[in-house]
Design a protein around this motif. Structure first.
Motif, PDB file in Angstrom:
ATOM      1  N   ASN A  20       5.099   6.538   3.281  1.00 14.97           N
ATOM      2  CA  ASN A  20       4.597   5.457   2.056  1.00 14.97           C
ATOM      3  C   ASN A  20       5.041   3.931   1.857  1.00 14.97           C
ATOM      4  O   ASN A  20       6.974   3.722   2.039  1.00 14.97           O
ATOM      5  CB  ASN A  20       4.882   6.480   0.992  1.00 14.97           C
ATOM      6  CG  ASN A  20       4.069   5.058  -0.995  1.00 14.97           C
ATOM      7  OD1 ASN A  20       2.987   5.064  -0.463  1.00 14.97           O
ATOM      8  ND2 ASN A  20       4.807   5.712  -1.560  1.00 14.97           N
ATOM      9  N   VAL A  21       4.389   3.448   2.464  1.00 13.05           N
ATOM     10  CA  VAL A  21       4.779   1.746   2.417  1.00 13.05           C
ATOM     11  C   VAL A  21       3.625   1.116   1.523  1.00 13.05           C
ATOM     12  O   VAL A  21       2.764   1.312   1.378  1.00 13.05           O
ATOM     13  CB  VAL A  21       3.781   1.440   4.424  1.00 13.05           C
ATOM     14  CG1 VAL A  21       4.144  -0.234   4.731  1.00 13.05           C
ATOM     15  CG2 VAL A  21       4.100   2.509   5.206  1.00 13.05           C
ATOM     16  N   GLU A  22       4.478   0.212   1.448  1.00 13.51           N
ATOM     17  CA  GLU A  22       4.167  -1.055   0.281  1.00 13.51           C
ATOM     18  C   GLU A  22       4.737  -1.777   0.659  1.00 13.51           C
ATOM     19  O   GLU A  22       5.913  -1.946   0.901  1.00 13.51           O
ATOM     20  CB  GLU A  22       4.732   0.041  -1.405  1.00 13.51           C
ATOM     21  CG  GLU A  22       4.584   0.793  -1.913  1.00 13.51           C
ATOM     22  CD  GLU A  22       5.122   1.251  -2.651  1.00 13.51           C
ATOM     23  OE1 GLU A  22       5.162   0.502  -4.141  1.00 13.51           O
ATOM     24  OE2 GLU A  22       6.377   2.249  -3.153  1.00 13.51           O
ATOM     25  N   LEU A  23       3.955  -3.262   0.168  1.00 11.12           N
ATOM     26  CA  LEU A  23       3.988  -4.295   0.419  1.00 11.12           C
ATOM     27  C   LEU A  23       4.353  -4.771  -1.311  1.00 11.12           C
ATOM     28  O   LEU A  23       3.675  -5.003  -1.929  1.00 11.12           O
ATOM     29  CB  LEU A  23       3.068  -5.351   0.679  1.00 11.12           C
ATOM     30  CG  LEU A  23       2.848  -5.572   2.200  1.00 11.12           C
ATOM     31  CD1 LEU A  23       2.191  -6.358   2.780  1.00 11.12           C
ATOM     32  CD2 LEU A  23       4.376  -6.102   3.274  1.00 11.12           C
ATOM     33  N   VAL A  35       0.754  -0.227  11.735  1.00  5.33           N
ATOM     34  CA  VAL A  35       0.462  -0.162  10.128  1.00  5.33           C
ATOM     35  C   VAL A  35       0.012  -0.848   9.226  1.00  5.33           C
ATOM     36  O   VAL A  35      -0.676  -0.897   7.880  1.00  5.33           O
ATOM     37  CB  VAL A  35       2.419   0.121  10.189  1.00  5.33           C
ATOM     38  CG1 VAL A  35       2.727  -0.161   8.290  1.00  5.33           C
ATOM     39  CG2 VAL A  35       3.201   1.081  10.694  1.00  5.33           C
ATOM     40  N   PHE A  36       0.298  -2.161   9.830  1.00  4.90           N
ATOM     41  CA  PHE A  36      -0.299  -3.502   8.815  1.00  4.90           C
ATOM     42  C   PHE A  36      -1.167  -4.208  10.105  1.00  4.90           C
ATOM     43  O   PHE A  36      -1.540  -4.357  10.972  1.00  4.90           O
ATOM     44  CB  PHE A  36       1.037  -4.295   8.879  1.00  4.90           C
ATOM     45  CG  PHE A  36       1.992  -3.817   7.772  1.00  4.90           C
ATOM     46  CD1 PHE A  36       2.306  -4.029   6.665  1.00  4.90           C
ATOM     47  CD2 PHE A  36       3.138  -3.414   8.446  1.00  4.90           C
ATOM     48  CE1 PHE A  36       3.228  -3.472   5.825  1.00  4.90           C
ATOM     49  CE2 PHE A  36       4.391  -3.064   7.279  1.00  4.90           C
ATOM     50  CZ  PHE A  36       4.173  -2.847   5.988  1.00  4.90           C
ATOM     51  N   VAL A  82      -1.869  -7.057   5.614  1.00  5.62           N
ATOM     52  CA  VAL A  82      -2.066  -5.733   4.693  1.00  5.62           C
ATOM     53  C   VAL A  82      -1.147  -4.479   4.896  1.00  5.62           C
ATOM     54  O   VAL A  82      -0.766  -4.177   5.900  1.00  5.62           O
ATOM     55  CB  VAL A  82      -3.294  -5.611   3.944  1.00  5.62           C
ATOM     56  CG1 VAL A  82      -3.432  -7.211   3.646  1.00  5.62           C
ATOM     57  CG2 VAL A  82      -4.153  -6.096   5.347  1.00  5.62           C
ATOM     58  N   VAL A  83      -0.817  -3.511   4.435  1.00  3.71           N
ATOM     59  CA  VAL A  83      -1.160  -2.103   4.921  1.00  3.71           C
ATOM     60  C   VAL A  83      -2.243  -1.114   5.289  1.00  3.71           C
ATOM     61  O   VAL A  83      -3.144  -1.618   4.480  1.00  3.71           O
ATOM     62  CB  VAL A  83      -0.108  -1.121   3.988  1.00  3.71           C
ATOM     63  CG1 VAL A  83      -0.186   0.243   4.133  1.00  3.71           C
ATOM     64  CG2 VAL A  83       0.834  -1.574   3.078  1.00  3.71           C
ATOM     65  N   ALA A  84      -2.674  -0.664   6.241  1.00  3.07           N
ATOM     66  CA  ALA A  84      -4.206  -0.333   6.854  1.00  3.07           C
ATOM     67  C   ALA A  84      -3.936   0.796   7.266  1.00  3.07           C
ATOM     68  O   ALA A  84      -4.376   1.623   6.523  1.00  3.07           O
ATOM     69  CB  ALA A  84      -4.046  -1.491   7.910  1.00  3.07           C
TER      70      ALA A  84
END
Length: 133
Positions: free
Chosen positions: A52-55, A75-76, A94-96
């Protein structure tokens, strides 16, 4: 379908708690190792938890390029900034594709990225990989 069953009844596939169930769709093709090595009864199988990847904070310009290209490739992605972004910036990360995340945490070497990116695991989402020839 009829005729599909366990060869041995004493092999445990999964332990479930009351109320839990497994939803599975599987496709198989029967063959023998004499025909092709992919039908050999040995294979490498593994699993991992879905990342789970968040900025948490926006990442702009050169730092966004580094994050997308060096620290977490695939990933980004870097996109042009819009009117809702902070003025004075051209592009942002951004998360891609969180699926591509290897949990390397190389981005934590950069203090600004360490504060901006949060990578965790989804506890009930498994990614299974089975290697075959």
């Amino acid at each position: 379908p009829e005729g599909v069953h366990m060869v041995h009844d004493d092999i445990l596939l999964a332990k479930l708690r009351p109320g839990q169930s497994i939803e599975l769709e599987a496709h198989a093709r029967r063959g023998v190792g004499e025909d092709h090595a992919k039908f050999s009864p040995v294979a490498t199988a593994s699993y991992r938890l879905m990342p789970n990847v968040e900025l948490i904070k926006p990442v702009y310009d050169e730092l966004a390029d580094d994050l997308a290209g060096l620290y977490e490739p695939d990933v980004f992605t870097v996109v042009k900034c819009g009117p809702e972004d902070e003025p004075g910036h051209d592009r942002k990360a951004v998360v891609a594709n969180p699926y591509a995340c290897t949990m390397s945490r190389n981005y934590m070497r950069v203090p600004e990225l360490k504060e901006a990116v949060k990578i965790t695991r989804v506890p009930d989402h498994f990614i299974f990989s089975i290697e075959s020839v």
